[in-house]
Every structure is written in structure tokens, then in C-alpha cells.
Design a protein around this motif. Structure first.
Motif, PDB file in Angstrom:
ATOM      1  N   ALA A  45      54.001  53.460  49.128  1.00 26.88           N
ATOM      2  CA  ALA A  45      53.640  52.048  49.019  1.00 26.88           C
ATOM      3  C   ALA A  45      52.167  51.888  49.358  1.00 26.88           C
ATOM      4  O   ALA A  45      51.635  52.591  50.222  1.00 26.88           O
ATOM      5  CB  ALA A  45      54.486  51.205  49.952  1.00 26.88           C
ATOM      6  N   VAL A  46      51.513  50.955  48.671  1.00 27.23           N
ATOM      7  CA  VAL A  46      50.113  50.622  48.966  1.00 27.23           C
ATOM      8  C   VAL A  46      50.008  49.117  49.141  1.00 27.23           C
ATOM      9  O   VAL A  46      50.441  48.344  48.276  1.00 27.23           O
ATOM     10  CB  VAL A  46      49.156  51.082  47.840  1.00 27.23           C
ATOM     11  N   TYR A  47      49.440  48.711  50.280  1.00 28.48           N
ATOM     12  CA  TYR A  47      49.141  47.302  50.513  1.00 28.48           C
ATOM     13  C   TYR A  47      47.631  47.140  50.495  1.00 28.48           C
ATOM     14  O   TYR A  47      46.912  47.835  51.219  1.00 28.48           O
ATOM     15  CB  TYR A  47      49.696  46.827  51.859  1.00 28.48           C
ATOM     16  N   SER A  48      47.127  46.240  49.645  1.00 25.42           N
ATOM     17  CA  SER A  48      45.682  46.063  49.508  1.00 25.42           C
ATOM     18  C   SER A  48      45.380  44.595  49.216  1.00 25.42           C
ATOM     19  O   SER A  48      46.273  43.805  48.904  1.00 25.42           O
ATOM     20  CB  SER A  48      45.131  46.941  48.380  1.00 25.42           C
ATOM     21  N   SER A  49      44.112  44.242  49.315  1.00 35.19           N
ATOM     22  CA  SER A  49      43.682  42.888  48.978  1.00 35.19           C
ATOM     23  C   SER A  49      42.172  42.916  48.728  1.00 35.19           C
ATOM     24  O   SER A  49      41.480  43.828  49.193  1.00 35.19           O
ATOM     25  CB  SER A  49      44.005  41.916  50.126  1.00 35.19           C
ATOM     26  N   PRO A  50      41.647  41.906  48.017  1.00 31.71           N
ATOM     27  CA  PRO A  50      42.409  40.881  47.304  1.00 31.71           C
ATOM     28  C   PRO A  50      42.962  41.427  45.995  1.00 31.71           C
ATOM     29  O   PRO A  50      42.717  42.589  45.654  1.00 31.71           O
ATOM     30  CB  PRO A  50      41.359  39.799  47.063  1.00 31.71           C
ATOM     31  N   HIS A  51      43.684  40.601  45.268  1.00 35.85           N
ATOM     32  CA  HIS A  51      44.188  41.002  43.964  1.00 35.85           C
ATOM     33  C   HIS A  51      43.187  40.577  42.891  1.00 35.85           C
ATOM     34  O   HIS A  51      42.295  39.763  43.149  1.00 35.85           O
ATOM     35  CB  HIS A  51      45.550  40.373  43.691  1.00 35.85           C
ATOM     36  N   ILE A  52      43.347  41.127  41.699  1.00 33.95           N
ATOM     37  CA  ILE A  52      42.469  40.747  40.585  1.00 33.95           C
ATOM     38  C   ILE A  52      43.113  39.660  39.728  1.00 33.95           C
ATOM     39  O   ILE A  52      42.496  38.630  39.463  1.00 33.95           O
ATOM     40  CB  ILE A  52      42.104  41.980  39.728  1.00 33.95           C
ATOM     41  N   GLU A  53      44.363  39.876  39.324  1.00 34.93           N
ATOM     42  CA  GLU A  53      44.998  38.908  38.419  1.00 34.93           C
ATOM     43  C   GLU A  53      46.245  38.262  39.018  1.00 34.93           C
ATOM     44  O   GLU A  53      46.395  37.049  38.979  1.00 34.93           O
ATOM     45  CB  GLU A  53      45.348  39.591  37.093  1.00 34.93           C
ATOM     46  N   ARG A  54      47.163  39.066  39.557  1.00 31.27           N
ATOM     47  CA  ARG A  54      48.423  38.530  40.091  1.00 31.27           C
ATOM     48  C   ARG A  54      48.534  38.861  41.576  1.00 31.27           C
ATOM     49  O   ARG A  54      48.214  39.968  42.000  1.00 31.27           O
ATOM     50  CB  ARG A  54      49.623  39.128  39.358  1.00 31.27           C
ATOM     51  N   PHE A  55      49.034  37.908  42.350  1.00 32.64           N
ATOM     52  CA  PHE A  55      49.199  38.126  43.784  1.00 32.64           C
ATOM     53  C   PHE A  55      50.027  39.371  44.068  1.00 32.64           C
ATOM     54  O   PHE A  55      49.760  40.110  45.018  1.00 32.64           O
ATOM     55  CB  PHE A  55      49.868  36.895  44.425  1.00 32.64           C
ATOM     56  N   ASN A  56      51.023  39.625  43.224  1.00 36.16           N
ATOM     57  CA  ASN A  56      51.948  40.751  43.432  1.00 36.16           C
ATOM     58  C   ASN A  56      51.244  42.097  43.467  1.00 36.16           C
ATOM     59  O   ASN A  56      51.797  43.081  43.971  1.00 36.16           O
ATOM     60  CB  ASN A  56      53.010  40.768  42.329  1.00 36.16           C
ATOM     61  N   GLU A  57      50.017  42.175  42.923  1.00 34.72           N
ATOM     62  CA  GLU A  57      49.253  43.431  42.957  1.00 34.72           C
ATOM     63  C   GLU A  57      48.990  43.901  44.388  1.00 34.72           C
ATOM     64  O   GLU A  57      48.708  45.072  44.614  1.00 34.72           O
ATOM     65  CB  GLU A  57      47.891  43.241  42.267  1.00 34.72           C
ATOM     66  N   ARG A  58      49.072  42.990  45.340  1.00 36.90           N
ATOM     67  CA  ARG A  58      48.717  43.334  46.719  1.00 36.90           C
ATOM     68  C   ARG A  58      49.685  44.332  47.354  1.00 36.90           C
ATOM     69  O   ARG A  58      49.318  45.009  48.309  1.00 36.90           O
ATOM     70  CB  ARG A  58      48.648  42.063  47.568  1.00 36.90           C
ATOM     71  N   LEU A  59      50.899  44.390  46.852  1.00 35.76           N
ATOM     72  CA  LEU A  59      51.850  45.377  47.363  1.00 35.76           C
ATOM     73  C   LEU A  59      52.545  46.050  46.195  1.00 35.76           C
ATOM     74  O   LEU A  59      53.249  45.401  45.420  1.00 35.76           O
ATOM     75  CB  LEU A  59      52.891  44.724  48.277  1.00 35.76           C
ATOM     76  N   ARG A  60      52.324  47.331  46.072  1.00 33.16           N
ATOM     77  CA  ARG A  60      52.998  48.103  45.035  1.00 33.16           C
ATOM     78  C   ARG A  60      53.751  49.259  45.691  1.00 33.16           C
ATOM     79  O   ARG A  60      53.283  49.866  46.656  1.00 33.16           O
ATOM     80  CB  ARG A  60      52.019  48.603  43.979  1.00 33.16           C
TER      81      ARG A  60
END
Length: 424
Positions: free
Chosen positions: A80-95
Motif C-alpha cells: 500500500a502507498v499513502y501519498s498526497s496531494p492527488h492530481i485528479e481523483r482524491f482516491n489516488e492518495r491511497l492505493r
């Protein structure tokens, strides 16, 4: 307002939740672990089931995280990777395993936090970080990679004790929150280091404050040019080695080589069976959205979220290298930045390679006006056009560019997000 929102929370979408979170706290950035720590205790936050790698630094965090992630996934690990900010969708922050988490998983976590926090005010970032932790507790991946949002010591991700702390680079950025000199900023970033734990330092000359803090904690430091070494060769290959591993003839990566080198140091701590061919393949495959990301439209278009002088220096070197290889006729820059960044130094790092500037205002609360960017470029006597919107600046650049030109879009995640959706 809070109780009314909670009582109807089953009806709200993720976007409605995010709008609600933006209204909860008086400041967008409010560093400190006291408030979020209390809520985390109420939620029984615990990620001890996983190996945690926390990555701090001025630049290079996202690409370092991505390469560690890609390599672990190639060895059939769950990551899992948690990052910020996102580019397009908020959901990108946690994959998790390179899939963005669902709206429902995030909303479910938000509901739990809203019930637990009671009268404690949380920032948007603190709230969303806790949500990521709750989702991770359900999914339980083997590895969790946390990208620090701001600084390190007081960042919300620092609630979690890292098994491996990584510091990529330290330079001037976010001075209003972290300090006005490199040593002070570095000390804040060093706050992710834990006693007797592994610490990877990606710089050849780390700040003294980082080394002093690591030594005081008796951390096990793995430092570039001391514990691991990089050699760049003239035939577009490079080598990496430490006392246990040696990898030769590695290809030039799509992301900064320095960050790949730092990531390999982490990988060698996690995997005993990684091979040169596996690394070479991962280097070829790893790309990160918005980091020297190249598209072919009317001409080549490069997107980069770089927003400080260090990132601009890297961009300048990267463009000069590629301009020689691809033979761009002219280079056009579309730039928009946040007002609290070092606009003058960042833009002027690139004046020697940009033929035509198209600067735009950012329509967010912290956004700088186009005229501010233009004023920074005036001393360099650069050719500058000003626009109210990033999209308009980009469209003008496209109309002026020839097929053999390059358009560089940079300055902020917001800037890249505005144009990336057009290119996709």
C-alpha cells in the motif's frame, strides 16, 4: 453542524464528505500531533501488522515511493502507498497493489472518524490520513509506504513508527512552517527517524541536523556515498552497489536516478533475492504521473509537479539532456504556482532553457496571480504572456508550438491536474 452531518452521513457521497472536511478546521495547515493523536487513540489505530517505510524529503518522495512499490509488487508482495496531494481523483492518495481505494471504503472510514473525534477539530489532511490508516487496518497489506506530506516531525503520517525511515533530499521549501534554513528544515524531516531503526539518507551530504538526530537515537544509518554507491557511465547505463549487492548496466530511469538509487537502498534491506535483471526491468517500467511525464500531442508535452528551486534545477538538467537527444526547436513553458512558494528562484532556474513563457493564475485560495510570475521573469527579460486560467495558457502555447517543439507544464499539482485531463 457536526451532529446533523453525522446523522445524515449515510446519504453523502465522497465529494460531499470532502467538501464537509474542508469546512471543519480554521487552517488548511496546522502542524502538530496532539489533536490527531487523541482521535487515533480513540480509533485504536495500529499498523504493526505491516512493515512500514516512511519517506520524507523536499523532493523525490513520490518517485522513491513508487519505485519501492513497483519492485515489491514484482516480487508478489502486497503493498500500500499513502501519498498526497492527488492530481485528479482524491482516491489516488491511497492505493493498494496499485489500485486506488474505492469511494465507499473512504466514506466508511470518514464515518468512523466523525463518530470518534467528537469536539476535536481536524484538518482536511489529518482527517484523510486517519481514513487511510483505517482502510489499511482492514486490508492489512504486508508493506505500507507512507509519503510525508509536510516536514516530518509533526506530519500526520508520523503517528506511525517507521521500520525504515527514508529522507530523500532537503532544500528550502515551506519555510513558513519548517524554518528558513536547510539545517532547521532538515531537523523537522529527521523527526520520522526512530531509535535503533533503519534510516536511509539519499543525499551524499546530508544536513548535520539529520546526522546528529540519527546518532542521538542510535539509528542504523544507510547513507549514499558511505553505505551505498552510484556510478553513472558514459554509455547511458549506471551501477549501484553496497557491501552485499552489486547491480551493473542499469538503464536510465523515467524518474530521477537519484531517487531510484535511494529506493534500491531500501529494497536491499527488504529483499534478499532481488536480481540485476529484475531491477533493470522495474526501472524501465516505473513511471509516475506528473513527474517528467511525456505526452505526444501537436508536439511533445511534459508535465511536472515541480514547485521549488531544487525541482526546477532538476527539470533544467533533464530538459537540456533530452533537448540534445530529441533536438527540440523551441521550448515553451506553461507555469502556475502557489503564492507561498519561492516563485522568483524557481522560475529563474529555468530562464536559460525556456524560449517562451505562458504564466497563469491559479484559482485556488493559495494561488498566485499570473502577474506575480511575470514580474519574477521580468529581470531575465524573458518573453512572457499572462493568462487568467492554466487551460488558456496551455491552449495558447499549443497554438504557437511547432511539431518539433516541447511544451513544459509545471509549478504545482494544480497546474498539472488542469492540463493532464486534457491530454488524457
Amino acid at each position: 453542524m457536526k451532529s446533523n452531518f453525522l446523522s445524515h452521513s449515510n446519504e453523502y457521497t465522497l465529494d460531499e464528505w470532502l467538501s464537509y472536511l474542508e469546512s471543519l478546521h480554521t487552517s488548511e495547515i496546522d502542524l502538530g500531533l496532539t489533536r490527531i493523536g487523541e482521535v487515533a487513540t480513540r480509533l485504536s489505530i495500529d499498523l504493526s501488522f505491516a512493515k512500514v517505510i516512511t519517506v520524507a524529503g523536499t523532493n523525490g518522495k513520490g518517485t522513491t515511493c513508487a519505485f519501492i512499490e513497483h519492485t515489491l509488487l514484482s516480487k508478489a508482495k502486497t503493498v500500500a502507498v499513502y501519498s498526497s496531494p492527488h492530481i485528479e481523483r482524491f482516491n489516488e492518495r491511497l492505493r493498494i497493489n496499485q489500485l486506488d481505494v474505492s469511494d465507499q471504503a473512504i466514506v466508511n472510514a470518514f464515518k468512523k472518524i466523525e463518530q470518534a473525534r467528537q469536539d476535536i477539530s481536524l484538518t482536511y489532511y489529518e482527517y484523510t490520513t486517519l481514513a487511510a490508516f483505517l482502510v489499511l487496518m482492514i486490508e492489512q497489506p504486508e508493506y505500507i509506504i507512507l509519503e510525508v506530506g509536510l516536514g516530518g516531525r509533526l506530519d500526520a503520517t508520523n503517528l506511525i513508527d517507521a521500520d525504515i525511515a527514508v529522507i530523500t533530499t532537503v532544500d528550502l521549501d515551506h519555510q513558513a512552517f519548517l524554518g528558513n534554513d536547510r539545517e532547521t528544515i532538515a531537523k523537522e524531516k529527521a523527526g520520522i527517524i526512530r531509535a535503533n531503526q533503519l534510516t536511509v539518507l539519499g543525499e551524499t551530504s546530508p544536513a548535520n541536523s539529520v546526522l546528529a538526530h540519527a546518532n542521538a537515537l542510535k539509528a542504523k544509518v544507510i547513507q549514499r556515498d558511505s553505505a551505498f554507491f552510484v556510478e553513472v557511465h558514459s554509455n547511458n547505463t549506471w551501477s549501484w552497489h553496497n557491501s552485499n549487492f552489486r547491480f551493473d548496466n542499469l538503464p536510465v530511469p523515467n524518474i530521477p536516478l537519484d531517487n531510484v538509487a535511494t529506493a534500491i537502498a531500501v529494497i536491499c534491506l527488504l529483499l534478499s533475492d532481488i536480481t540485476e535483471s529484475e531491477l533493470a526491468n522495474n526501472i524501465k517500467e516505473t513511471k509516475v504521473a506528473g513527474r517528467t511525464e511525456l505526452f505526444k500531442a501537436k508536439c511533445h508535452v511534459m508535465l511536472d509537479v515541480g514547485h521549488n528551486p531544487l525541482a526546477a534545477r532538476y527539470l533544467k538538467h533533464y530538459i537540456q539532456t533530452n533537448a540534445q537527444a530529441i533536438r527540440y526547436t523551441k521550448i515553451h513553458a506553461v507555469a502556475a504556482m502557489l503564492a507561498d512558494k519561492d516563485i522568483n528562484s524557481t522560475l529563474n532556474e529555468l530562464t536559460g532553457v525556456i524560449d517562451q513563457w505562458y504564466v497563469a493564475s491559479l484559482s485556488v485560495s493559495r494561488g498566485a496571480k499570473a502577474e506575480v510570475l511575470a514580474q519574477s521573469l521580468s529581470l531575465a527579460k524573458a518573453s512572457v504572456n499572462c493568462f487568467d486560467k492554466v487551460e488558456d495558457a496551455y491552449k495558447m502555447a499549443v497554438s504557437q508550438a511547432q511539431p518539433t517543439d516541447l511544451i513544459l507544464v509545471f509549478g504545482s499539482f494544480y497546474t498539472v491536474a488542469s492540463i493532464r485531463k486534457l491530454l488524457l
